[in-house]
Motif scaffolding. Structure first.
Motif, PDB file in Angstrom:
ATOM      1  N   ASP A   1      26.360  21.648  21.859  1.00  0.00           N
ATOM      2  CA  ASP A   1      26.571  22.219  20.535  1.00  0.00           C
ATOM      3  C   ASP A   1      25.559  23.337  20.327  1.00  0.00           C
ATOM      4  O   ASP A   1      24.357  23.130  20.510  1.00  0.00           O
ATOM      5  N   VAL A   2      26.053  24.509  19.967  1.00  0.00           N
ATOM      6  CA  VAL A   2      25.205  25.671  19.733  1.00  0.00           C
ATOM      7  C   VAL A   2      25.462  26.167  18.315  1.00  0.00           C
ATOM      8  O   VAL A   2      26.624  26.327  17.909  1.00  0.00           O
ATOM      9  N   GLY A   3      24.408  26.388  17.549  1.00  0.00           N
ATOM     10  CA  GLY A   3      24.567  26.846  16.173  1.00  0.00           C
ATOM     11  C   GLY A   3      23.509  27.865  15.785  1.00  0.00           C
ATOM     12  O   GLY A   3      22.357  27.776  16.210  1.00  0.00           O
ATOM     13  N   VAL A   4      23.916  28.843  14.982  1.00  0.00           N
ATOM     14  CA  VAL A   4      23.009  29.852  14.443  1.00  0.00           C
ATOM     15  C   VAL A   4      23.170  29.865  12.932  1.00  0.00           C
ATOM     16  O   VAL A   4      24.297  29.927  12.418  1.00  0.00           O
ATOM     17  N   THR A   5      22.062  29.786  12.199  1.00  0.00           N
ATOM     18  CA  THR A   5      22.069  29.759  10.742  1.00  0.00           C
ATOM     19  C   THR A   5      21.438  31.030  10.195  1.00  0.00           C
ATOM     20  O   THR A   5      20.323  31.390  10.581  1.00  0.00           O
ATOM     21  N   SER A   6      22.165  31.703   9.313  1.00  0.00           N
ATOM     22  CA  SER A   6      21.634  32.863   8.601  1.00  0.00           C
ATOM     23  C   SER A   6      21.078  32.375   7.270  1.00  0.00           C
ATOM     24  O   SER A   6      21.802  31.811   6.452  1.00  0.00           O
ATOM     25  N   LEU A   7      19.794  32.577   7.051  1.00  0.00           N
ATOM     26  CA  LEU A   7      19.118  32.011   5.894  1.00  0.00           C
ATOM     27  C   LEU A   7      19.356  32.844   4.640  1.00  0.00           C
ATOM     28  O   LEU A   7      19.390  34.076   4.684  1.00  0.00           O
ATOM     29  N   GLY A   8      19.477  32.152   3.510  1.00  0.00           N
ATOM     30  CA  GLY A   8      19.619  32.822   2.235  1.00  0.00           C
ATOM     31  C   GLY A   8      18.305  33.395   1.750  1.00  0.00           C
ATOM     32  O   GLY A   8      17.223  33.082   2.271  1.00  0.00           O
ATOM     33  N   SER A   9      18.378  34.249   0.715  1.00  0.00           N
ATOM     34  CA  SER A   9      17.191  34.952   0.229  1.00  0.00           C
ATOM     35  C   SER A   9      16.127  34.006  -0.308  1.00  0.00           C
ATOM     36  O   SER A   9      14.930  34.296  -0.231  1.00  0.00           O
ATOM     37  N   GLY A  10      16.527  32.843  -0.851  1.00  0.00           N
ATOM     38  CA  GLY A  10      15.552  31.897  -1.375  1.00  0.00           C
ATOM     39  C   GLY A  10      14.591  31.402  -0.326  1.00  0.00           C
ATOM     40  O   GLY A  10      13.443  31.042  -0.625  1.00  0.00           O
ATOM     41  N   ILE A  11      15.042  31.382   0.944  1.00  0.00           N
ATOM     42  CA  ILE A  11      14.182  30.977   2.055  1.00  0.00           C
ATOM     43  C   ILE A  11      13.521  32.190   2.691  1.00  0.00           C
ATOM     44  O   ILE A  11      12.315  32.183   2.979  1.00  0.00           O
ATOM     45  N   LYS A  12      14.278  33.261   2.900  1.00  0.00           N
ATOM     46  CA  LYS A  12      13.720  34.453   3.555  1.00  0.00           C
ATOM     47  C   LYS A  12      12.573  35.070   2.762  1.00  0.00           C
ATOM     48  O   LYS A  12      11.675  35.698   3.341  1.00  0.00           O
ATOM     49  N   ASP A  13      12.584  34.908   1.447  1.00  0.00           N
ATOM     50  CA  ASP A  13      11.528  35.495   0.617  1.00  0.00           C
ATOM     51  C   ASP A  13      10.223  34.719   0.666  1.00  0.00           C
ATOM     52  O   ASP A  13       9.195  35.184   0.169  1.00  0.00           O
ATOM     53  N   SER A  14      10.239  33.532   1.264  1.00  0.00           N
ATOM     54  CA  SER A  14       9.033  32.708   1.326  1.00  0.00           C
ATOM     55  C   SER A  14       7.995  33.345   2.244  1.00  0.00           C
ATOM     56  O   SER A  14       8.325  33.826   3.344  1.00  0.00           O
ATOM     57  N   PRO A  15       6.711  33.351   1.877  1.00  0.00           N
ATOM     58  CA  PRO A  15       5.662  33.881   2.755  1.00  0.00           C
ATOM     59  C   PRO A  15       5.446  33.021   3.993  1.00  0.00           C
ATOM     60  O   PRO A  15       4.731  33.447   4.907  1.00  0.00           O
ATOM     61  N   LEU A  16       6.055  31.839   4.037  1.00  0.00           N
ATOM     62  CA  LEU A  16       5.927  30.975   5.206  1.00  0.00           C
ATOM     63  C   LEU A  16       6.889  31.366   6.318  1.00  0.00           C
ATOM     64  O   LEU A  16       6.776  30.876   7.445  1.00  0.00           O
TER      65      LEU A  16
ATOM     66  N   THR B   1      32.415  23.183   5.552  1.00  0.00           N
ATOM     67  CA  THR B   1      32.587  23.503   6.966  1.00  0.00           C
ATOM     68  C   THR B   1      34.057  23.620   7.305  1.00  0.00           C
ATOM     69  O   THR B   1      34.870  22.767   6.912  1.00  0.00           O
ATOM     70  N   LEU B   2      34.405  24.673   8.032  1.00  0.00           N
ATOM     71  CA  LEU B   2      35.769  24.875   8.524  1.00  0.00           C
ATOM     72  C   LEU B   2      35.709  24.916  10.037  1.00  0.00           C
ATOM     73  O   LEU B   2      34.945  25.706  10.612  1.00  0.00           O
ATOM     74  N   GLU B   3      36.509  24.086  10.686  1.00  0.00           N
ATOM     75  CA  GLU B   3      36.495  24.054  12.143  1.00  0.00           C
ATOM     76  C   GLU B   3      37.877  23.722  12.684  1.00  0.00           C
ATOM     77  O   GLU B   3      38.731  23.181  11.966  1.00  0.00           O
ATOM     78  N   ARG B   4      38.065  24.071  13.946  1.00  0.00           N
ATOM     79  CA  ARG B   4      39.322  23.745  14.615  1.00  0.00           C
ATOM     80  C   ARG B   4      39.021  23.376  16.053  1.00  0.00           C
ATOM     81  O   ARG B   4      38.183  24.014  16.706  1.00  0.00           O
ATOM     82  N   THR B   5      39.709  22.354  16.543  1.00  0.00           N
ATOM     83  CA  THR B   5      39.507  21.892  17.905  1.00  0.00           C
ATOM     84  C   THR B   5      40.683  22.292  18.780  1.00  0.00           C
ATOM     85  O   THR B   5      41.842  22.056  18.420  1.00  0.00           O
ATOM     86  N   TRP B   6      40.365  22.893  19.912  1.00  0.00           N
ATOM     87  CA  TRP B   6      41.356  23.198  20.931  1.00  0.00           C
ATOM     88  C   TRP B   6      41.123  22.290  22.126  1.00  0.00           C
ATOM     89  O   TRP B   6      39.988  22.087  22.559  1.00  0.00           O
TER      90      TRP B   6
ATOM     91  N   VAL C   1      21.864  29.922  -0.441  1.00  0.00           N
ATOM     92  CA  VAL C   1      23.003  29.549   0.390  1.00  0.00           C
ATOM     93  C   VAL C   1      22.761  30.052   1.806  1.00  0.00           C
ATOM     94  O   VAL C   1      22.516  31.244   2.013  1.00  0.00           O
ATOM     95  N   ASN C   2      22.819  29.154   2.770  1.00  0.00           N
ATOM     96  CA  ASN C   2      22.739  29.515   4.185  1.00  0.00           C
ATOM     97  C   ASN C   2      24.137  29.545   4.781  1.00  0.00           C
ATOM     98  O   ASN C   2      24.999  28.745   4.396  1.00  0.00           O
ATOM     99  N   ALA C   3      24.365  30.438   5.721  1.00  0.00           N
ATOM    100  CA  ALA C   3      25.640  30.511   6.444  1.00  0.00           C
ATOM    101  C   ALA C   3      25.417  30.103   7.892  1.00  0.00           C
ATOM    102  O   ALA C   3      24.348  30.386   8.475  1.00  0.00           O
ATOM    103  N   GLU C   4      26.404  29.438   8.485  1.00  0.00           N
ATOM    104  CA  GLU C   4      26.257  28.965   9.859  1.00  0.00           C
ATOM    105  C   GLU C   4      27.487  29.294  10.685  1.00  0.00           C
ATOM    106  O   GLU C   4      28.623  29.189  10.219  1.00  0.00           O
ATOM    107  N   LEU C   5      27.255  29.677  11.924  1.00  0.00           N
ATOM    108  CA  LEU C   5      28.286  29.813  12.946  1.00  0.00           C
ATOM    109  C   LEU C   5      27.907  28.901  14.099  1.00  0.00           C
ATOM    110  O   LEU C   5      26.729  28.818  14.473  1.00  0.00           O
ATOM    111  N   GLY C   6      28.899  28.221  14.662  1.00  0.00           N
ATOM    112  CA  GLY C   6      28.588  27.334  15.764  1.00  0.00           C
ATOM    113  C   GLY C   6      29.804  27.025  16.600  1.00  0.00           C
ATOM    114  O   GLY C   6      30.946  27.315  16.217  1.00  0.00           O
ATOM    115  N   VAL C   7      29.567  26.422  17.730  1.00  0.00           N
ATOM    116  CA  VAL C   7      30.649  25.978  18.598  1.00  0.00           C
ATOM    117  C   VAL C   7      30.200  24.713  19.320  1.00  0.00           C
ATOM    118  O   VAL C   7      29.037  24.568  19.694  1.00  0.00           O
TER     119      VAL C   7
END
Length: 258
Positions: A226-241, A154-159, A205-211
């Motif tokens: 706190d608001v976050g959005v996760t982009s799922l990796g193919s290992g999860i997206k390929d699941s029939p669930l 995780t990389l973050e910066r506080t203002w 590997v999942n990627a996340e953006l948040g603030v």
């Protein structure tokens, strides 16, 4: 109903545990503690899985050696000062993770065996500077349900906006091993049904953006979102669930520091 919505915010909340400043809410022994209440709204990627909205209590405590916030515990290890504005910090971490589901949580899960959450433990390291904070954490499922492992960066910066408002955007990547993905998103041979094919999970590997934002009314009272959005990796997206490539979460909370 799955308890995942309650505990999925543990990572963002652990960052809040450090508090708005080095002295706020601390007693003469250098410790601080507080109580609060939060509301979390989560949309998981499982097919036809209803959005979960839950309220949860929050407990915060920190001293020189430990940090407790919500379901997470960090044992602080000696750090290294790299210069006037740079420092390496290390710690041992443990938390409860309520990921999982019951067959009644969504139609696609009917006939599936329950997937349980559990306790995770591992280690973390963080490089902190005036420029940004970079953190890495590795944990494994010590409950033995998934027998999985996770690695997050995780990389973050506080203002600081004025004297009362803190704003912290972040970007992150989370690696989940094959056992984790197979346990929570796989379909066993005994669970195959019409519209639900056999699926053996694979690492991803999942990627996340948040603030994260915090408003300090005074040294005792604060509110945060706190608001976050996760982009799922193919290992999860390929699941029939699964029928979505993303998950999202909104968390709103209030904390009183004694």
């Amino acid at each position: 109903m799955s308890s995942a919505a309650v505990w999925c915010v543990s990572a963002p909340l652990s960052a809040l545990a450090a508090g708005p400043g080095p002295d706020d809410g601390k007693d003469g022994n250098g410790s601080s503690w507080g109580l609060g209440l939060g509301v979390v709204s989560t949309q998981k990627a499982y097919r036809d899985f209803d959005r979960e909205n839950r309220a949860l209590p929050m407990i915060q405590y920190e001293n020189r050696w430990v940090r407790v916030f919500g379901p997470g515990l960090t044992v602080k290890l000696p750090g290294v000062q790299l210069g006037p504005t740079q420092r390496l910090e290390f710690g041992l971490v443990a938390r409860y993770d309520g990921s999982g589901y019951e067959a009644s949580d969504a139609p696609i899960l009917n006939g599936m065996a329950e997937r349980k959450g559990g306790f995770w433990a591992g280690g973390r390291a963080a490089w902190k500077s005036d420029l940004a904070d970079l953190g890495a954490e590795w944990t494994t499922d010590v409950s033995g349900h998934s027998k999985g492992q996770r690695l997050s960066l995780t990389l973050e910066r506080t203002w600081r906006l004025g004297n009362q408002t803190l704003l912290t955007p972040r970007v992150g990547a989370n690696w989940l091993d094959k056992k984790y993905v197979d346990y929570y998103y796989g379909v066993r041979a005994s669970e195959v049904a019409a519209g639900r094919a056999f699926y053996a999970g694979k690492s991803t590997v999942n990627a996340e953006l948040g603030v994260r934002g915090m408003y300090l009314f005074n040294r005792h009272h604060s509110m945060f979102v706190d608001v976050g959005v996760t982009s799922l990796g193919s290992g999860i997206k390929d699941s029939p669930l699964v029928d979505s490539s993303t998950e999202n979460r909104v968390f709103l909370g209030y904390l009183y520091r004694f």
